[in-house]
Design a protein around this motif. Sequence first.
Motif, PDB file in Angstrom:
ATOM      1  N   UNK A  50      -6.707 -51.726   7.301  1.00  0.00           N
ATOM      2  CA  UNK A  50      -5.915 -51.562   8.529  1.00  0.00           C
ATOM      3  C   UNK A  50      -4.790 -52.594   8.604  1.00  0.00           C
ATOM      4  N   UNK A  51      -5.100 -53.830   8.222  1.00  0.00           N
ATOM      5  CA  UNK A  51      -4.074 -54.885   8.262  1.00  0.00           C
ATOM      6  C   UNK A  51      -2.923 -54.554   7.329  1.00  0.00           C
ATOM      7  N   UNK A  52      -3.277 -54.056   6.144  1.00  0.00           N
ATOM      8  CA  UNK A  52      -2.223 -53.773   5.168  1.00  0.00           C
ATOM      9  C   UNK A  52      -1.413 -52.528   5.534  1.00  0.00           C
ATOM     10  N   UNK A  53      -2.090 -51.458   5.881  1.00  0.00           N
ATOM     11  CA  UNK A  53      -1.403 -50.177   6.070  1.00  0.00           C
ATOM     12  C   UNK A  53      -0.824 -50.003   7.480  1.00  0.00           C
ATOM     13  N   UNK A  54      -1.560 -50.432   8.473  1.00  0.00           N
ATOM     14  CA  UNK A  54      -1.153 -50.161   9.862  1.00  0.00           C
ATOM     15  C   UNK A  54      -0.493 -51.384  10.509  1.00  0.00           C
ATOM     16  N   UNK A  55      -1.100 -52.552  10.338  1.00  0.00           N
ATOM     17  CA  UNK A  55      -0.570 -53.745  11.009  1.00  0.00           C
ATOM     18  C   UNK A  55       0.741 -54.235  10.390  1.00  0.00           C
ATOM     19  N   UNK A  61       8.055 -54.978  14.222  1.00  0.00           N
ATOM     20  CA  UNK A  61       8.712 -54.553  15.465  1.00  0.00           C
ATOM     21  C   UNK A  61       8.445 -55.587  16.553  1.00  0.00           C
ATOM     22  N   UNK A  62       9.480 -55.932  17.327  1.00  0.00           N
ATOM     23  CA  UNK A  62       9.274 -56.962  18.345  1.00  0.00           C
ATOM     24  C   UNK A  62       8.275 -56.518  19.421  1.00  0.00           C
ATOM     25  N   UNK A  63       8.216 -55.212  19.697  1.00  0.00           N
ATOM     26  CA  UNK A  63       7.291 -54.698  20.714  1.00  0.00           C
ATOM     27  C   UNK A  63       5.831 -54.991  20.362  1.00  0.00           C
ATOM     28  N   UNK A  64       5.501 -54.885  19.076  1.00  0.00           N
ATOM     29  CA  UNK A  64       4.091 -54.999  18.669  1.00  0.00           C
ATOM     30  C   UNK A  64       3.761 -56.293  17.915  1.00  0.00           C
ATOM     31  N   UNK A  70      -2.360 -61.204  17.579  1.00  0.00           N
ATOM     32  CA  UNK A  70      -3.588 -61.346  18.353  1.00  0.00           C
ATOM     33  C   UNK A  70      -4.733 -60.533  17.711  1.00  0.00           C
ATOM     34  N   UNK A  71      -4.428 -59.305  17.313  1.00  0.00           N
ATOM     35  CA  UNK A  71      -5.449 -58.434  16.705  1.00  0.00           C
ATOM     36  C   UNK A  71      -5.965 -59.021  15.393  1.00  0.00           C
ATOM     37  N   UNK A  72      -5.060 -59.643  14.628  1.00  0.00           N
ATOM     38  CA  UNK A  72      -5.477 -60.257  13.355  1.00  0.00           C
ATOM     39  C   UNK A  72      -6.403 -61.446  13.609  1.00  0.00           C
ATOM     40  N   UNK A  73      -6.132 -62.182  14.676  1.00  0.00           N
ATOM     41  CA  UNK A  73      -7.018 -63.299  15.040  1.00  0.00           C
ATOM     42  C   UNK A  73      -8.407 -62.761  15.381  1.00  0.00           C
ATOM     43  N   UNK A  74      -8.434 -61.630  16.082  1.00  0.00           N
ATOM     44  CA  UNK A  74      -9.724 -61.015  16.427  1.00  0.00           C
ATOM     45  C   UNK A  74     -10.473 -60.549  15.173  1.00  0.00           C
ATOM     46  N   UNK A 103     -20.724 -58.199  18.670  1.00  0.00           N
ATOM     47  CA  UNK A 103     -20.600 -56.822  19.154  1.00  0.00           C
ATOM     48  C   UNK A 103     -19.622 -56.747  20.334  1.00  0.00           C
ATOM     49  N   UNK A 104     -19.691 -57.732  21.226  1.00  0.00           N
ATOM     50  CA  UNK A 104     -18.764 -57.769  22.368  1.00  0.00           C
ATOM     51  C   UNK A 104     -17.323 -57.896  21.880  1.00  0.00           C
ATOM     52  N   UNK A 105     -17.116 -58.818  20.932  1.00  0.00           N
ATOM     53  CA  UNK A 105     -15.766 -59.059  20.399  1.00  0.00           C
ATOM     54  C   UNK A 105     -15.231 -57.808  19.705  1.00  0.00           C
ATOM     55  N   UNK A 106     -16.103 -57.141  18.968  1.00  0.00           N
ATOM     56  CA  UNK A 106     -15.706 -55.936  18.237  1.00  0.00           C
ATOM     57  C   UNK A 106     -15.351 -54.793  19.200  1.00  0.00           C
ATOM     58  N   UNK A 107     -16.176 -54.610  20.211  1.00  0.00           N
ATOM     59  CA  UNK A 107     -15.912 -53.535  21.188  1.00  0.00           C
ATOM     60  C   UNK A 107     -14.606 -53.803  21.941  1.00  0.00           C
ATOM     61  N   UNK A 108     -14.393 -55.058  22.280  1.00  0.00           N
ATOM     62  CA  UNK A 108     -13.163 -55.445  22.967  1.00  0.00           C
ATOM     63  C   UNK A 108     -11.955 -55.163  22.066  1.00  0.00           C
ATOM     64  N   UNK A 109     -12.071 -55.525  20.810  1.00  0.00           N
ATOM     65  CA  UNK A 109     -10.979 -55.324  19.852  1.00  0.00           C
ATOM     66  C   UNK A 109     -10.655 -53.834  19.697  1.00  0.00           C
ATOM     67  N   UNK A 110     -11.688 -53.025  19.533  1.00  0.00           N
ATOM     68  CA  UNK A 110     -11.493 -51.578  19.358  1.00  0.00           C
ATOM     69  C   UNK A 110     -10.787 -50.984  20.588  1.00  0.00           C
ATOM     70  N   UNK A 111     -11.216 -51.429  21.754  1.00  0.00           N
ATOM     71  CA  UNK A 111     -10.629 -50.912  22.994  1.00  0.00           C
ATOM     72  C   UNK A 111      -9.141 -51.263  23.080  1.00  0.00           C
ATOM     73  N   UNK A 112      -8.822 -52.512  22.789  1.00  0.00           N
ATOM     74  CA  UNK A 112      -7.415 -52.934  22.834  1.00  0.00           C
ATOM     75  C   UNK A 112      -6.571 -52.190  21.820  1.00  0.00           C
ATOM     76  N   UNK A 113      -7.153 -52.003  20.633  1.00  0.00           N
ATOM     77  CA  UNK A 113      -6.428 -51.314  19.575  1.00  0.00           C
ATOM     78  C   UNK A 113      -6.109 -49.883  20.004  1.00  0.00           C
ATOM     79  N   UNK A 114      -7.132 -49.187  20.505  1.00  0.00           N
ATOM     80  CA  UNK A 114      -6.954 -47.769  20.826  1.00  0.00           C
ATOM     81  C   UNK A 114      -6.104 -47.549  22.071  1.00  0.00           C
ATOM     82  N   UNK A 115      -5.992 -48.546  22.908  1.00  0.00           N
ATOM     83  CA  UNK A 115      -5.158 -48.343  24.094  1.00  0.00           C
ATOM     84  C   UNK A 115      -3.769 -48.938  23.827  1.00  0.00           C
ATOM     85  N   UNK A 116      -3.637 -50.238  24.007  1.00  0.00           N
ATOM     86  CA  UNK A 116      -2.327 -50.870  23.906  1.00  0.00           C
ATOM     87  C   UNK A 116      -1.622 -50.691  22.551  1.00  0.00           C
TER      88      UNK A 116
END
Length: 153
Positions: A50-55, A61-64, A70-74, A103-116
């Motif tokens: 994901x880091x290589x292909x998507x991130x 882009x300045x927007x993302x 932040x996502x890479x830190x997670x 598990x909490x950190x992972x669920x939080x990360x997935x949620x942020x990824x799929x929304x924002x």
Amino acid sequence: MSIYSYLKNDHRQVQDLLKKIEALPTEQVEERDRLFNELKTQVILHSKAEEKIFYSPLQRFSLTEDEIKHAKEEHAEVEKMLERLSEPDLNGAAWSQLFKSMADALRHHIKEEETQIFEDAETQISSDRAEEMETAMISEKKAVKKRIGIDLR
Ligand SMILES: [Fe+2]
Ligand SMILES: [Fe+2]
């Protein structure tokens, strides 16, 4: 299909594994270890590809840019916890407690990824490019597996 549905499908599999591990009675340590290893393999393969292909493109882009940083830190934080959870000296209540934090950190990360992140990415990446990214993600996962496969078994 596109990179978004591909990543979401991976996320669902990871969420299923989290639930399965959480539902296991504490005495089923062998089954827990087996499921945990599967989870760890899936999360690491997913994050690296994901880091290589998507991130990588999104980081330009300045927007993302900041969201991706932040996502890479997670990713790094979750990976560190997964490594610690693999160490044989960690067990019992301490293992379960760290598993819960991971598990909490992972669920939080997935949620942020799929929304924002997905929402913003869709404004920057064409749908053709998003389709190509899915194919690239599949081959990158295979490449990562080859590269670090031994460590994950
Ligand atoms: Fe993801
Ligand atoms: Fe991610």
